[in-house]
Design an enzyme around this catalytic site. Structure first.
Site, PDB file in Angstrom:
ATOM      1  N   GLY A 198       0.834  -1.203   0.000  1.00  0.00           N
ATOM      2  CA  GLY A 198       0.000   0.000   0.000  1.00  0.00           C
ATOM      3  C   GLY A 198       0.864   1.246   0.000  1.00  0.00           C
ATOM      4  O   GLY A 198       0.520   2.257  -0.611  1.00  0.00           O
TER       5      GLY A 198
ATOM      6  N   LYS B 170      -2.261  -9.091   1.446  1.00  0.00           N
ATOM      7  CA  LYS B 170      -1.773  -9.233   0.069  1.00  0.00           C
ATOM      8  C   LYS B 170      -0.431  -9.955   0.015  1.00  0.00           C
ATOM      9  O   LYS B 170      -0.094 -10.578  -0.991  1.00  0.00           O
ATOM     10  CB  LYS B 170      -1.714  -7.889  -0.649  1.00  0.00           C
ATOM     11  CG  LYS B 170      -0.577  -6.990  -0.244  1.00  0.00           C
ATOM     12  CD  LYS B 170       0.501  -6.903  -1.286  1.00  0.00           C
ATOM     13  CE  LYS B 170       1.758  -6.251  -0.778  1.00  0.00           C
ATOM     14  NZ  LYS B 170       1.937  -5.772   0.531  1.00  0.00           N
TER      15      LYS B 170
ATOM     16  N   LYS C  63       4.814  -9.936   5.892  1.00  0.00           N
ATOM     17  CA  LYS C  63       5.795  -9.979   4.792  1.00  0.00           C
ATOM     18  C   LYS C  63       6.811 -11.098   5.060  1.00  0.00           C
ATOM     19  O   LYS C  63       7.173 -11.862   4.168  1.00  0.00           O
ATOM     20  CB  LYS C  63       6.515  -8.641   4.641  1.00  0.00           C
ATOM     21  CG  LYS C  63       5.574  -7.521   4.257  1.00  0.00           C
ATOM     22  CD  LYS C  63       6.302  -6.215   4.034  1.00  0.00           C
ATOM     23  CE  LYS C  63       5.331  -5.053   4.070  1.00  0.00           C
ATOM     24  NZ  LYS C  63       4.097  -5.220   3.320  1.00  0.00           N
TER      25      LYS C  63
HETATM   26  N1  LIG Z   1      11.156  -5.221  12.053  1.00  0.00           N
HETATM   27  C1  LIG Z   1      10.807  -4.350  11.108  1.00  0.00           C
HETATM   28  N2  LIG Z   1      11.660  -4.067  10.109  1.00  0.00           N
HETATM   29  C2  LIG Z   1      11.329  -3.164   9.151  1.00  0.00           C
HETATM   30  N3  LIG Z   1      10.135  -2.519   9.115  1.00  0.00           N
HETATM   31  C3  LIG Z   1       9.240  -2.792  10.086  1.00  0.00           C
HETATM   32  C4  LIG Z   1       9.537  -3.711  11.121  1.00  0.00           C
HETATM   33  N4  LIG Z   1       8.461  -3.777  11.962  1.00  0.00           N
HETATM   34  C5  LIG Z   1       7.547  -2.952  11.467  1.00  0.00           C
HETATM   35  N5  LIG Z   1       7.997  -2.344  10.331  1.00  0.00           N
HETATM   36  C6  LIG Z   1       7.208  -1.407   9.550  1.00  0.00           C
HETATM   37  O1  LIG Z   1       6.675  -2.102   8.458  1.00  0.00           O
HETATM   38  C7  LIG Z   1       6.375  -1.119   7.459  1.00  0.00           C
HETATM   39  C8  LIG Z   1       6.089  -1.824   6.145  1.00  0.00           C
HETATM   40  O2  LIG Z   1       4.858  -2.507   6.274  1.00  0.00           O
HETATM   41  P1  LIG Z   1       3.502  -1.893   5.688  1.00  0.00           P
HETATM   42  O3  LIG Z   1       3.322  -0.504   6.182  1.00  0.00           O
HETATM   43  O4  LIG Z   1       2.412  -2.865   5.931  1.00  0.00           O
HETATM   44  O5  LIG Z   1       3.923  -1.852   4.183  1.00  0.00           O
HETATM   45  P2  LIG Z   1       3.193  -1.914   2.787  1.00  0.00           P
HETATM   46  O6  LIG Z   1       2.001  -0.994   2.842  1.00  0.00           O
HETATM   47  O7  LIG Z   1       4.266  -1.438   1.883  1.00  0.00           O
HETATM   48  O8  LIG Z   1       2.790  -3.337   2.529  1.00  0.00           O
HETATM   49  C9  LIG Z   1       7.583  -0.229   7.471  1.00  0.00           C
HETATM   50  O9  LIG Z   1       7.281   1.064   7.013  1.00  0.00           O
HETATM   51  C10 LIG Z   1       7.978  -0.214   8.955  1.00  0.00           C
HETATM   52  O10 LIG Z   1       7.494   0.943   9.575  1.00  0.00           O
HETATM   53  N1  LIG Z   2      -4.740  -6.265   1.212  1.00  0.00           N
HETATM   54  C1  LIG Z   2      -3.574  -5.766   1.730  1.00  0.00           C
HETATM   55  O1  LIG Z   2      -2.815  -6.468   2.423  1.00  0.00           O
HETATM   56  O2  LIG Z   2      -3.308  -4.444   1.432  1.00  0.00           O
HETATM   57  P1  LIG Z   2      -2.087  -3.555   1.959  1.00  0.00           P
HETATM   58  O3  LIG Z   2      -0.827  -4.245   1.562  1.00  0.00           O
HETATM   59  O4  LIG Z   2      -2.252  -2.233   1.289  1.00  0.00           O
HETATM   60  O5  LIG Z   2      -2.242  -3.466   3.454  1.00  0.00           O
END
Ligand SMILES: Nc1ncnc2c1ncn2[C@@H]1O[C@H](COP(=O)(O)OP(=O)(O)O)[C@@H](O)[C@H]1O
Ligand SMILES: NC(=O)OP(=O)(O)O
Length: 311
Positions: free
Chosen positions: A9, A211, A273
């Site tokens: 996202g 996702k 992830k």
């Molecule tokens: N151990 C970690 N290492 C790196 N990032 C982390 C960790 N724990 C939490 N995060 C957070 O995870 C975020 C990425 O996940 P998310 O916001 O869900 O990403 P996206 O929307 O790109 O899928 C990073 O911006 C960071 O703030």
């Molecule tokens: N569906 C889903 O996981 O979307 P984001 O990655 O934007 O959270």
């Protein structure tokens, strides 16, 4: 080499998380420039993307407008985000390919993902969607029956049901299009969650699939060699946000699982992830990489980012 690129996202909105159309178009342009670089190097790419900000915003619009036009359920909102983001990404990718004189067509597949009707995710909401709000505004919505969660310094965020993806129903269509030479965008938002009735009939259910977990499954379904999870940080980090913070480089799935068990990766963000990367290599994938878009090219060769390899 075939690569499944999963865009978070964060890669689909502006750096400050705004999700106006112009923000999303600009973010798609940046992401697709990185994908076009790969295609120019003749790497075969399948793209999937998150929809957390977008599906949450659509849901709010439906709720606010409910007295005027019939609201649609959350799975319909998810399907709508696949279509909208699909066309925005196709426009952006085709423009980047034309700039590089690379002759490839693109296609978006509206993709359903099978989940179990008795999945525990339906009783305990875990998936953060939509905008962040300060605690006092979130508290008002909690009074109206919504579930909100403290997501740290950015504020509170609504959480909804997020069942486990079991099977990418439309993977054969993705495979066929890839085989025909299309650059395919599929399984956006983890896929539209569907359950199978006793007679096998599929029907949508109100949830948002993670996702990254969907991407791990799609990557295996389309025989990808590498899964790249593109987000806004170049690595998964141990002791994240502390003075002891340390980037994770090349690591086995077992080592990564051990780090996860120690609590290094936050739920709802880095946690899924890491889980997705491990699942992909545990199921036979050669390599899964977590990194940012700036390192996408090196990620594919395993020379940048957090690179999860088989044990
Ligand atoms: N151990 C970690 N290492 C790196 N990032 C982390 C960790 N724990 C939490 N995060 C957070 O995870 C975020 C990425 O996940 P998310 O916001 O869900 O990403 P996206 O929307 O790109 O899928 C990073 O911006 C960071 O703030
Ligand atoms: N569906 C889903 O996981 O979307 P984001 O990655 O934007 O959270």
């Amino acid at each position: 080499m075939r690569v499944l690129v999963a865009l978070g996202g964060n890669a689909m909105t502006s750096a400050d998380g705004r999700a106006r159309p112009e923000d999303q178009i600009a973010a798609a342009g940046v992401a697709m420039a990185a994908v076009a670089d790969l295609l120019q190097r003749e790497v075969e790419v399948v793209v999937t993307h998150g929809n957390g900000p977008q599906v949450g915003n659509l849901l709010v619009k439906n709720e606010i407008a409910a007295a005027v036009v019939p609201p649609v359920p959350l799975d319909w909102c998810g399907a709508q985000t696949q279509a909208t983001l699909g066309f925005v990404l196709m426009d952006a990718l085709e423009a980047e390919l034309a700039r590089r004189s690379v002759d490839r067509r693109t296609a978006t597949v509206v993709t359903r993902t099978l989940v179990a009707s008795d999945d525990a995710g339906f009783t305990r909401p875990t998936k953060p969607i939509g905008r962040y709000l300060p605690a006092d505004e979130a508290a008002l919505l909690v009074e109206h029956g919504e579930t909100w969660e403290d997501r740290g310094e950015k504020g509170w965020r609504r959480v909804v049901a997020s069942p486990e993806p079991l099977r990418i129903v439309d993977a054969p269509a993705v495979q066929a299009l890839v085989g025909a030479g299309f650059v395919v965008i599929a399984n956006g938002g983890g896929g539209i969650p569907v359950v199978a009735d006793e007679d096998g009939t599929l029907r949508g259910v109100e949830a948002v699939i993670d996702k990254d977990l969907g991407a791990a499954l799609l990557a295996r379904s389309v025989d990808a060699d590498v899964l790249v999870i593109g987000t806004d940080v170049p690595h998964a980090v141990l002791h994240y946000g502390t003075p002891e913070a340390r980037d994770v480089g090349v690591v086995t799935a077992a080592e990564m699982r051990a780090y996860a068990a120690e609590g290094h990766f936050a739920s709802g963000s880095m946690g899924p992830k890491v889980d997705a990367a491990c699942r992909f290599v545990e199921a036979g994938g050669a390599r899964a990489v977590i990194t940012d878009l700036a390192h996408l090219s090196d990620a594919v060769t395993g020379t940048s980012g957090t690179v999860v390899v088989p044990n």
